[in-house]
Design a protein around this motif. Structure first.
Motif, PDB file in Angstrom:
ATOM      1  N   LEU A  50      90.179  35.668  39.453  1.00  0.00           N
ATOM      2  CA  LEU A  50      89.809  34.588  38.527  1.00  0.00           C
ATOM      3  C   LEU A  50      90.958  33.621  38.251  1.00  0.00           C
ATOM      4  CD1 LEU A  50      87.531  36.650  36.180  1.00  0.00           C
ATOM      5  CD2 LEU A  50      86.850  34.956  37.904  1.00  0.00           C
ATOM      6  N   GLU A  51      92.171  33.958  38.698  1.00  0.00           N
ATOM      7  CA  GLU A  51      93.274  33.005  38.568  1.00  0.00           C
ATOM      8  C   GLU A  51      92.984  31.735  39.375  1.00  0.00           C
ATOM      9  OE1 GLU A  51      95.493  35.962  41.127  1.00  0.00           O
ATOM     10  OE2 GLU A  51      96.743  34.185  41.354  1.00  0.00           O
ATOM     11  N   LYS A  52      92.082  31.843  40.367  1.00  0.00           N
ATOM     12  CA  LYS A  52      91.703  30.690  41.190  1.00  0.00           C
ATOM     13  C   LYS A  52      90.488  29.959  40.628  1.00  0.00           C
ATOM     14  CE  LYS A  52      94.503  31.947  44.626  1.00  0.00           C
ATOM     15  NZ  LYS A  52      95.856  31.475  44.567  1.00  0.00           N
ATOM     16  N   ALA A  53      89.928  30.445  39.521  1.00  0.00           N
ATOM     17  CA  ALA A  53      88.716  29.830  38.949  1.00  0.00           C
ATOM     18  C   ALA A  53      89.046  28.458  38.365  1.00  0.00           C
ATOM     19  CB  ALA A  53      88.135  30.737  37.856  1.00  0.00           C
ATOM     20  N   ALA A  54      88.045  27.596  38.364  1.00  0.00           N
ATOM     21  CA  ALA A  54      88.190  26.295  37.712  1.00  0.00           C
ATOM     22  C   ALA A  54      87.839  26.442  36.242  1.00  0.00           C
ATOM     23  CB  ALA A  54      87.262  25.279  38.378  1.00  0.00           C
ATOM     24  N   CYS A  55      88.618  25.789  35.386  1.00  0.00           N
ATOM     25  CA  CYS A  55      88.304  25.763  33.959  1.00  0.00           C
ATOM     26  C   CYS A  55      87.501  24.491  33.711  1.00  0.00           C
ATOM     27  CB  CYS A  55      89.578  25.758  33.121  1.00  0.00           C
ATOM     28  SG  CYS A  55      90.519  27.283  33.259  1.00  0.00           S
ATOM     29  N   VAL A  56      86.207  24.645  33.474  1.00  0.00           N
ATOM     30  CA  VAL A  56      85.309  23.493  33.368  1.00  0.00           C
ATOM     31  C   VAL A  56      84.694  23.434  31.978  1.00  0.00           C
ATOM     32  CG1 VAL A  56      84.822  23.539  35.846  1.00  0.00           C
ATOM     33  CG2 VAL A  56      83.349  24.811  34.270  1.00  0.00           C
ATOM     34  N   CYS A  78      83.824  30.700  38.879  1.00  0.00           N
ATOM     35  CA  CYS A  78      84.387  31.592  39.895  1.00  0.00           C
ATOM     36  C   CYS A  78      84.578  30.834  41.210  1.00  0.00           C
ATOM     37  CB  CYS A  78      83.466  32.797  40.092  1.00  0.00           C
ATOM     38  SG  CYS A  78      84.112  33.932  41.335  1.00  0.00           S
ATOM     39  N   PRO A  79      85.722  31.063  41.885  1.00  0.00           N
ATOM     40  CA  PRO A  79      86.006  30.307  43.116  1.00  0.00           C
ATOM     41  C   PRO A  79      85.133  30.721  44.301  1.00  0.00           C
ATOM     42  CG  PRO A  79      87.706  31.952  42.745  1.00  0.00           C
ATOM     43  CD  PRO A  79      86.827  31.962  41.522  1.00  0.00           C
ATOM     44  N   TRP A  80      84.493  31.882  44.239  1.00  0.00           N
ATOM     45  CA  TRP A  80      83.745  32.335  45.413  1.00  0.00           C
ATOM     46  C   TRP A  80      82.283  31.885  45.397  1.00  0.00           C
ATOM     47  CZ3 TRP A  80      85.485  38.085  46.580  1.00  0.00           C
ATOM     48  CH2 TRP A  80      86.805  38.043  47.037  1.00  0.00           C
ATOM     49  N   ASN A  89      85.321  35.129  25.723  1.00  0.00           N
ATOM     50  CA  ASN A  89      84.917  36.541  25.636  1.00  0.00           C
ATOM     51  C   ASN A  89      84.487  37.131  26.978  1.00  0.00           C
ATOM     52  OD1 ASN A  89      82.446  35.364  26.049  1.00  0.00           O
ATOM     53  ND2 ASN A  89      81.806  35.530  23.914  1.00  0.00           N
ATOM     54  N   GLY A  90      84.549  36.355  28.049  1.00  0.00           N
ATOM     55  CA  GLY A  90      84.182  36.858  29.369  1.00  0.00           C
ATOM     56  C   GLY A  90      82.700  36.913  29.648  1.00  0.00           C
ATOM     57  N   GLN A  91      81.888  36.459  28.705  1.00  0.00           N
ATOM     58  CA  GLN A  91      80.431  36.533  28.845  1.00  0.00           C
ATOM     59  C   GLN A  91      79.933  35.636  29.973  1.00  0.00           C
ATOM     60  OE1 GLN A  91      78.564  38.233  26.007  1.00  0.00           O
ATOM     61  NE2 GLN A  91      77.320  38.497  27.829  1.00  0.00           N
ATOM     62  N   SER A  92      79.025  36.175  30.801  1.00  0.00           N
ATOM     63  CA  SER A  92      78.407  35.354  31.840  1.00  0.00           C
ATOM     64  C   SER A  92      77.538  34.286  31.193  1.00  0.00           C
ATOM     65  CB  SER A  92      77.526  36.238  32.734  1.00  0.00           C
ATOM     66  OG  SER A  92      76.663  35.427  33.503  1.00  0.00           O
ATOM     67  N   TRP A  93      77.614  33.087  31.728  1.00  0.00           N
ATOM     68  CA  TRP A  93      76.795  31.995  31.216  1.00  0.00           C
ATOM     69  C   TRP A  93      75.384  32.084  31.799  1.00  0.00           C
ATOM     70  CZ3 TRP A  93      76.488  29.193  27.250  1.00  0.00           C
ATOM     71  CH2 TRP A  93      75.886  27.926  27.249  1.00  0.00           C
ATOM     72  N   PHE A  94      75.246  32.631  33.026  1.00  0.00           N
ATOM     73  CA  PHE A  94      73.938  32.706  33.682  1.00  0.00           C
ATOM     74  C   PHE A  94      73.159  33.947  33.270  1.00  0.00           C
ATOM     75  CE2 PHE A  94      76.381  30.245  36.915  1.00  0.00           C
ATOM     76  CZ  PHE A  94      75.715  29.052  36.722  1.00  0.00           C
TER      77      PHE A  94
END
Ligand code: FES
Length: 137
Positions: A50-56, A78-80, A89-94
């Protein structure tokens, strides 16, 4: 849960992140909008770093053709495969009921506060009268 001093705030630039190995886990600390957030550096889908994730921004739509952006920088993409997570809080948005990134509490404290440490010795008032040192117990 043990406390670890991981970095000076200046070592993690605004909008950036840094990965730390703590107790056998890779934990990534993000600096977003003046705040710091710590997450396990592994996407719960297929394990992307997740260090490669975009902060949007969070994108919502009250009706077709109308879009709102808020909480800019607080959603991780997520970059993948592009799944998005709330950085707070790490909660999935989907799929919030099935997926969550492990999150960890973060505190920013001054060096002076850390230097004090948690232990305090008992002290006693001391007076000097003439040539005598007098301790009150
Ligand atoms: S590994 Fe993160 S969305 Fe697939």
């Amino acid at each position: 849960m043990a406390r670890h001093i991981v970095a000076r705030t200046s070592e993690i630039p605004a909008g950036g992140n840094k990965v730390f190995g703590l107790e056998g886990r890779d934990i990534v600390v993000f600096h977003v909008n003046g705040e710091f957030f710590a997450l396990l550096n592994r996407c719960p889908h297929e394990g992307a770093p997740l260090e490669k994730a975009a902060c949007v921004a969070r994108l919502t739509s009250p009706e077709p053709g109308i879009y709102h952006r808020d909480r800019v920088g607080e959603m991780l993409r997520c970059p993948w495969h592009g799944w998005e997570f709330d950085i707070r809080n790490g909660q999935s948005w989907f799929d919030p009921n099935r997926f969550r990134i492990r999150s960890y509490p973060v505190a920013v404290e001054s060096g002076a506060e850390l230097q004090k440490g948690p232990y305090v010795a008992e002290t006693f008032p001391v007076h000097i009268e003439d040539n005598y040192v007098i301790v009150e117990v």
